[in-house]
Write an enzyme that holds these catalytic residues in place. Structure first.
Site, PDB file in Angstrom:
ATOM      1  N   ASP A  30     -74.756  -1.537  72.735  1.00 57.71           N
ATOM      2  CA  ASP A  30     -75.133  -0.893  71.998  1.00 57.71           C
ATOM      3  C   ASP A  30     -73.222  -0.818  70.954  1.00 57.71           C
ATOM      4  O   ASP A  30     -72.860  -0.008  71.289  1.00 57.71           O
ATOM      5  CB  ASP A  30     -76.034  -0.345  71.498  1.00 57.71           C
ATOM      6  CG  ASP A  30     -77.142   0.211  70.358  1.00 57.71           C
ATOM      7  OD1 ASP A  30     -77.032  -0.842  69.390  1.00 57.71           O
ATOM      8  OD2 ASP A  30     -77.820   0.961  70.210  1.00 57.71           O
ATOM      9  N   ASN A  78     -84.842  -8.236  68.444  1.00 62.45           N
ATOM     10  CA  ASN A  78     -83.830  -8.273  68.332  1.00 62.45           C
ATOM     11  C   ASN A  78     -84.246 -10.105  67.405  1.00 62.45           C
ATOM     12  O   ASN A  78     -83.355 -10.492  66.316  1.00 62.45           O
ATOM     13  CB  ASN A  78     -82.236  -8.877  69.058  1.00 62.45           C
ATOM     14  CG  ASN A  78     -81.932  -7.490  69.321  1.00 62.45           C
ATOM     15  OD1 ASN A  78     -81.482  -7.227  70.642  1.00 62.45           O
ATOM     16  ND2 ASN A  78     -81.922  -6.498  68.952  1.00 62.45           N
TER      17      ASN A  78
HETATM   18  C1  IPE Z   1     -80.937  -2.938  72.235  1.00 62.48           C
HETATM   19  O1  IPE Z   1     -79.977  -2.855  70.789  1.00 62.48           O
HETATM   20  C2  IPE Z   1     -80.557  -4.111  72.941  1.00 62.48           C
HETATM   21  C3  IPE Z   1     -79.602  -4.364  72.794  1.00 62.48           C
HETATM   22  C4  IPE Z   1     -78.250  -3.789  72.780  1.00 62.48           C
HETATM   23  C5  IPE Z   1     -79.467  -5.868  73.120  1.00 62.48           C
HETATM   24  P1  IPE Z   1     -80.404  -2.207  69.533  1.00 62.48           P
HETATM   25  O2  IPE Z   1     -80.274  -2.381  68.585  1.00 62.48           O
HETATM   26  O3  IPE Z   1     -81.573  -3.902  69.255  1.00 62.48           O
HETATM   27  O4  IPE Z   1     -81.824  -1.120  69.725  1.00 62.48           O
HETATM   28  P2  IPE Z   1     -82.326  -0.307  68.418  1.00 62.48           P
HETATM   29  O5  IPE Z   1     -82.763  -1.351  67.760  1.00 62.48           O
HETATM   30  O6  IPE Z   1     -81.109   0.673  68.664  1.00 62.48           O
HETATM   31  O7  IPE Z   1     -83.297   0.214  69.359  1.00 62.48           O
HETATM   32  C1  IPE Z   2     -75.877  -4.580  69.910  1.00 63.66           C
HETATM   33  O1  IPE Z   2     -74.689  -3.740  68.377  1.00 63.66           O
HETATM   34  C2  IPE Z   2     -76.007  -6.300  69.978  1.00 63.66           C
HETATM   35  C3  IPE Z   2     -76.982  -6.615  69.625  1.00 63.66           C
HETATM   36  C4  IPE Z   2     -78.031  -5.894  69.904  1.00 63.66           C
HETATM   37  C5  IPE Z   2     -76.794  -7.975  69.737  1.00 63.66           C
HETATM   38  P1  IPE Z   2     -75.932  -3.993  67.476  1.00 63.66           P
HETATM   39  O2  IPE Z   2     -75.801  -5.349  67.187  1.00 63.66           O
HETATM   40  O3  IPE Z   2     -77.345  -3.624  67.757  1.00 63.66           O
HETATM   41  O4  IPE Z   2     -75.027  -2.350  66.563  1.00 63.66           O
HETATM   42  P2  IPE Z   2     -74.978  -1.217  66.000  1.00 63.66           P
HETATM   43  O5  IPE Z   2     -76.108  -0.467  66.862  1.00 63.66           O
HETATM   44  O6  IPE Z   2     -75.589  -2.477  64.663  1.00 63.66           O
HETATM   45  O7  IPE Z   2     -73.781  -0.869  65.635  1.00 63.66           O
HETATM   46 MG    MG Z   3     -77.796  -1.674  67.888  1.00 59.77          MG
END
Ligand code: IPE
Ligand code: IPE
Ligand code: MG
Length: 242
Positions: A30, A78
């Site tokens: 993340d 997602n």
């Molecule tokens: C979890 O991260 C999913 C992945 C890393 C693929 P998200 O960024 O989607 O999760 P939330 O929304 O912070 O819970």
């Molecule tokens: C994790 O990074 C990647 C996926 C969930 C695909 P994020 O896109 O959730 O990054 P933040 O949480 O917005 O920083």
């Molecule tokens: Mg995230």
């Protein structure tokens, strides 16, 4: 050190004495978006750097071997992101397979998917299926990529399959999870400072050690991974002079 090391099976269950390397590590990768934002870059750049972090980590498994590594790449939730971000992530996934599959296959890594990747476009599905088939006979690290993965849906699917076979027991559910052929989850890492599981490996995490770090995923290096393994082994506490 006179006491015998606990067996790998006991390794994730706590207890005293140094623990062996975790057999199965999972990572909630993340922070790509925040990494980009900090640099006034588009989110896609954060995802691109995130893929580079994956590449470096997979390469480093030569030095820090684990039996299985599960990476959360795309959750069922997602799909709620803007279409252009989903398209960017899908394109990166295809590029990763085209670019890295030879190296991964030659390193003996077995690729596996958890979740239902059939929801991605046809080209992506074909590339993923090809990669899984090509590496199926490999005996090195199992690299599981969680794609369109959600733990609650996985548990429901497994419970239904168990019920169809007869009794719903813990063993029967475990046997029908997407991770059924992998060792028990020992260590679950989440980057970017968020302290939640976001519907990842809820069943499997029952006895896992949880490790949270503020490092954003694109900045996560093999050295950070080694630190997490050290934490798992409990080195700081074991050698603290008690
Ligand atoms: C979890 O991260 C999913 C992945 C890393 C693929 P998200 O960024 O989607 O999760 P939330 O929304 O912070 O819970
Ligand atoms: C994790 O990074 C990647 C996926 C969930 C695909 P994020 O896109 O959730 O990054 P933040 O949480 O917005 O920083
Ligand atoms: Mg995230």
């Amino acid at each position: 050190m006179t006491a015998a090391a606990p067996s790998a099976a006991q390794g994730s269950r706590g207890g005293r004495g140094p623990r062996p390397n975790p057999r199965h590590v999972a990572i909630i990768m993340d922070g790509n978006g925040r990494w980009a934002k900090k640099r006034f870059l588009p989110r896609a750049m954060g995802h691109k750097k995130g893929v580079e972090a994956v590449r470096a980590l997979v390469r480093s498994l030569r030095d820090n071997p684990v039996e299985a590594l599960t990476l959360y790449a795309f959750s069922t939730e997602n799909w709620g992101r803007p279409a252009d971000e989903i398209a960017d992530l899908t394109a990166l996934m295809k590029h990763f397979i085209r670019n890295d599959l030879d190296e991964i296959a030659e390193a003996g890594v077995r690729l596996k998917i958890v979740g239902d990747h059939s929801a991605f476009d046809e080209e992506a599905v074909a590339l993923i299926d090809g990669a899984v088939t090509r590496t199926a006979g490999n005996t090195g690290t199992t690299l599981a990529i969680a794609l369109n993965y959600g733990a609650q849906a996985e548990i429901v699917r497994a419970a239904r399959a168990a019920a169809a076979e007869g009794e719903i027991t813990e063993e029967a559910i475990a046997r029908h999870l997407d991770t059924a052929d992998m060792p028990p989850l020992d260590l679950l890492i989440r980057t970017s400072g968020e302290v939640r599981l976001s519907n990842f490996l809820l069943w499997q995490a029952a006895y896992a050690e949880l490790y949270f770090t503020d490092v954003l995923w694109p900045d996560f290096t093999p050295a950070h991974f080694a630190e997490a393994l050290d934490h798992f082994a409990g080195r700081e506490r074991r050698y603290g002079g008690r």
